[in-house]
Design a protein around this motif. Structure first.
Motif, PDB file in Angstrom:
ATOM      1  N   SER A 121     116.931  35.942  39.250  1.00 41.83           N
ATOM      2  CA  SER A 121     116.075  36.381  38.151  1.00 41.83           C
ATOM      3  C   SER A 121     116.920  37.067  37.093  1.00 41.83           C
ATOM      4  CB  SER A 121     114.976  37.333  38.647  1.00 41.83           C
ATOM      5  OG  SER A 121     115.539  38.555  39.107  1.00 41.83           O
ATOM      6  N   VAL A 122     116.413  37.041  35.876  1.00 42.62           N
ATOM      7  CA  VAL A 122     117.028  37.747  34.752  1.00 42.62           C
ATOM      8  C   VAL A 122     115.948  38.645  34.156  1.00 42.62           C
ATOM      9  CG1 VAL A 122     118.141  37.538  32.506  1.00 42.62           C
ATOM     10  CG2 VAL A 122     118.572  35.816  34.274  1.00 42.62           C
ATOM     11  N   SER A 123     116.212  39.935  34.053  1.00 40.63           N
ATOM     12  CA  SER A 123     115.205  40.877  33.560  1.00 40.63           C
ATOM     13  C   SER A 123     115.746  41.672  32.381  1.00 40.63           C
ATOM     14  CB  SER A 123     114.781  41.832  34.682  1.00 40.63           C
ATOM     15  OG  SER A 123     115.885  42.584  35.140  1.00 40.63           O
ATOM     16  N   GLY A 124     114.827  42.393  31.717  1.00 43.12           N
ATOM     17  CA  GLY A 124     115.217  43.317  30.660  1.00 43.12           C
ATOM     18  C   GLY A 124     115.520  42.687  29.324  1.00 43.12           C
ATOM     19  N   LEU A 125     115.054  41.454  29.072  1.00 46.23           N
ATOM     20  CA  LEU A 125     115.341  40.767  27.817  1.00 46.23           C
ATOM     21  C   LEU A 125     114.054  40.262  27.180  1.00 46.23           C
ATOM     22  CD1 LEU A 125     118.386  38.617  29.019  1.00 46.23           C
ATOM     23  CD2 LEU A 125     118.482  40.760  27.734  1.00 46.23           C
ATOM     24  N   ASP A 126     114.110  40.011  25.858  1.00 46.33           N
ATOM     25  CA  ASP A 126     112.958  39.405  25.198  1.00 46.33           C
ATOM     26  C   ASP A 126     112.836  37.958  25.649  1.00 46.33           C
ATOM     27  OD1 ASP A 126     114.166  37.424  23.114  1.00 46.33           O
ATOM     28  OD2 ASP A 126     115.299  39.267  22.779  1.00 46.33           O
ATOM     29  N   PRO A 127     111.668  37.326  25.493  1.00 40.95           N
ATOM     30  CA  PRO A 127     111.441  35.988  26.059  1.00 40.95           C
ATOM     31  C   PRO A 127     112.465  34.928  25.661  1.00 40.95           C
ATOM     32  CG  PRO A 127     109.363  36.955  25.398  1.00 40.95           C
ATOM     33  CD  PRO A 127     110.427  37.890  24.916  1.00 40.95           C
ATOM     34  N   ALA A 128     112.883  34.915  24.391  1.00 39.11           N
ATOM     35  CA  ALA A 128     113.838  33.896  23.959  1.00 39.11           C
ATOM     36  C   ALA A 128     115.202  34.108  24.605  1.00 39.11           C
ATOM     37  CB  ALA A 128     113.964  33.908  22.441  1.00 39.11           C
ATOM     38  N   LYS A 129     115.666  35.347  24.622  1.00 43.28           N
ATOM     39  CA  LYS A 129     116.959  35.648  25.233  1.00 43.28           C
ATOM     40  C   LYS A 129     116.898  35.437  26.747  1.00 43.28           C
ATOM     41  CE  LYS A 129     121.190  37.313  25.116  1.00 43.28           C
ATOM     42  NZ  LYS A 129     122.303  36.518  24.540  1.00 43.28           N
ATOM     43  N   HIS A 130     115.772  35.763  27.345  1.00 40.15           N
ATOM     44  CA  HIS A 130     115.581  35.542  28.778  1.00 40.15           C
ATOM     45  C   HIS A 130     115.743  34.070  29.123  1.00 40.15           C
ATOM     46  CE1 HIS A 130     112.584  34.656  32.125  1.00 40.15           C
ATOM     47  NE2 HIS A 130     113.476  35.400  32.731  1.00 40.15           N
ATOM     48  N   ALA A 131     115.147  33.185  28.339  1.00 37.29           N
ATOM     49  CA  ALA A 131     115.254  31.747  28.587  1.00 37.29           C
ATOM     50  C   ALA A 131     116.702  31.279  28.436  1.00 37.29           C
ATOM     51  CB  ALA A 131     114.353  30.977  27.632  1.00 37.29           C
ATOM     52  N   TYR A 132     117.408  31.817  27.445  1.00 34.53           N
ATOM     53  CA  TYR A 132     118.800  31.428  27.203  1.00 34.53           C
ATOM     54  C   TYR A 132     119.687  31.822  28.382  1.00 34.53           C
ATOM     55  CZ  TYR A 132     123.439  31.317  25.079  1.00 34.53           C
ATOM     56  OH  TYR A 132     124.768  31.072  24.816  1.00 34.53           O
ATOM     57  N   GLU A 133     119.530  33.062  28.858  1.00 34.01           N
ATOM     58  CA  GLU A 133     120.367  33.540  29.958  1.00 34.01           C
ATOM     59  C   GLU A 133     120.019  32.842  31.272  1.00 34.01           C
ATOM     60  OE1 GLU A 133     122.962  35.515  29.585  1.00 34.01           O
ATOM     61  OE2 GLU A 133     122.561  35.627  27.436  1.00 34.01           O
ATOM     62  N   LEU A 134     118.734  32.561  31.491  1.00 37.54           N
ATOM     63  CA  LEU A 134     118.323  31.834  32.686  1.00 37.54           C
ATOM     64  C   LEU A 134     118.940  30.435  32.705  1.00 37.54           C
ATOM     65  CD1 LEU A 134     114.980  31.883  34.479  1.00 37.54           C
ATOM     66  CD2 LEU A 134     115.777  29.673  33.661  1.00 37.54           C
ATOM     67  N   GLU A 135     118.892  29.743  31.563  1.00 39.95           N
ATOM     68  CA  GLU A 135     119.499  28.411  31.478  1.00 39.95           C
ATOM     69  C   GLU A 135     121.005  28.482  31.707  1.00 39.95           C
ATOM     70  OE1 GLU A 135     120.176  24.724  28.310  1.00 39.95           O
ATOM     71  OE2 GLU A 135     119.236  26.597  27.643  1.00 39.95           O
ATOM     72  N   LYS A 136     121.646  29.501  31.146  1.00 41.66           N
ATOM     73  CA  LYS A 136     123.091  29.654  31.314  1.00 41.66           C
ATOM     74  C   LYS A 136     123.468  29.713  32.789  1.00 41.66           C
ATOM     75  CE  LYS A 136     125.075  32.989  28.961  1.00 41.66           C
ATOM     76  NZ  LYS A 136     125.545  34.368  28.651  1.00 41.66           N
ATOM     77  N   PHE A 137     122.760  30.544  33.531  1.00 41.05           N
ATOM     78  CA  PHE A 137     123.089  30.675  34.958  1.00 41.05           C
ATOM     79  C   PHE A 137     122.787  29.385  35.712  1.00 41.05           C
ATOM     80  CE2 PHE A 137     122.071  31.487  39.361  1.00 41.05           C
ATOM     81  CZ  PHE A 137     123.176  32.212  39.776  1.00 41.05           C
ATOM     82  N   LEU A 138     121.642  28.769  35.448  1.00 43.85           N
ATOM     83  CA  LEU A 138     121.275  27.545  36.162  1.00 43.85           C
ATOM     84  C   LEU A 138     122.306  26.442  35.929  1.00 43.85           C
ATOM     85  CD1 LEU A 138     117.400  27.386  35.689  1.00 43.85           C
ATOM     86  CD2 LEU A 138     118.662  27.886  37.798  1.00 43.85           C
TER      87      LEU A 138
END
Length: 275
Positions: A121-138
């Motif tokens: 999981s990625v927490s503590g970010l706004d929705p757009a940044k959250h999606a970017y960081e989640l994709e990066k890790f995946l």
């Protein structure tokens, strides 16, 4: 207690979480307790894949945790403990450092057993940044040869303790992260091929591991079914997750009078329908 009841229904278990951090039981009973836990689990469900599980391995600035985890797993395996996979809890508060994640995975790859991201999981970010960081890790995990699977930790946002880590908001509406995963799973990392058999009766295609629905047509006859393209068993793969995978053979039986069956052979990057 639970393993005999779930035997054959659950394929993987995290036998012990946080052995590097939560030391109370090990300090009281000795390190043999950790080894015995895996032996008991293997006796209860011999076919299950037994995992270790640690957090703060992929997201720390120093290498200390990853090295300590590597050494603990290596020691257990050296003692013939039936530990078949490395479980990693990838819980990020903020941005994902791609170079750190890759380097830590490289360290764990040296153990030559599969790495499973058991909580991500990625927490503590706004929705757009959250999606970017989640994709990066995946993308890092999907492309790394050591990683055998990723389990997402949060489905939706529900309270401050989860801090916007879900794929859906508290109103159950899709967030950008959910749309991004749909795009990866259903488009970019999805295989959909339609083509005619060649003269030798073979159809070749590049394909990811997964469950495939097939449809064979000959005139007005149609044959359908499913084929599951899975990683080879550990004994075939010699325990090295980066090694080339051997070809395998499947048989597709079509109940057509006067028509032959279609054996199917496959590698991780190829499926062929052979007449």
């Amino acid at each position: 207690r639970d393993l005999p009841r779930l035997a054959g229904r659950v394929g993987r278990y995290e036998v012990w979480q946080g052995a590097l951090v939560w030391r109370e039981w090990l300090d009281r009973c000795g390190p043999e307790l950790l080894q015995s836990a895996y032996v008991w689990a293997a006796q209860a469900d011999p076919k299950a894949t037994l995992l270790s599980s640690e957090a703060d391995v992929l997201n720390t600035l120093t290498l200390t945790n990853a090295e300590a985890y590597h050494n603990m797993v290596w020691s257990l395996r050296h003692k013939n403990v039936p530990l078949k996979g490395v479980g990693v809890q990838a819980l990020f508060d903020g941005e994902v450092d791609a170079s750190t994640v890759k380097h830590r995975l490289d360290v764990l790859q040296e153990l030559q057993i599969p790495v499973y991201i058991t909580q991500f999981s990625v927490s503590g970010l706004d929705p757009a940044k959250h999606a970017y960081e989640l994709e990066k890790f995946l993308r890092i995990a999907f492309s790394h040869p050591a990683v055998a699977g990723v389990t997402l930790n949060e489905l939706w946002d529900h309270g401050p303790s989860h801090n916007s880590a879900g794929l859906y908001g508290e109103n159950r509406q899709k967030k950008p992260a959910a749309h991004k995963i749909d795009d990866l799973w259903k488009r970019e990392w999805h295989t959909d091929v339609t083509q005619e058999m060649a003269a030798d009766g073979i159809v070749r295609m590049e394909a990811f591991y997964g469950l495939y629905a097939y449809e064979l047509k000959a005139g007005d006859k149609i044959c359908t079914g499913e084929i599951e393209l899975s990683p080879p068993p550990e004994e075939e793969n010699k325990g090295w997750v980066g090694a080339p995978k051997p070809s395998r053979t499947f048989v597709v039986s079509c109940d057509w009078e006067g028509h032959v069956h279609f054996p199917v052979w496959a590698t991780p990057a190829m499926i062929a329908l052979v007449s």
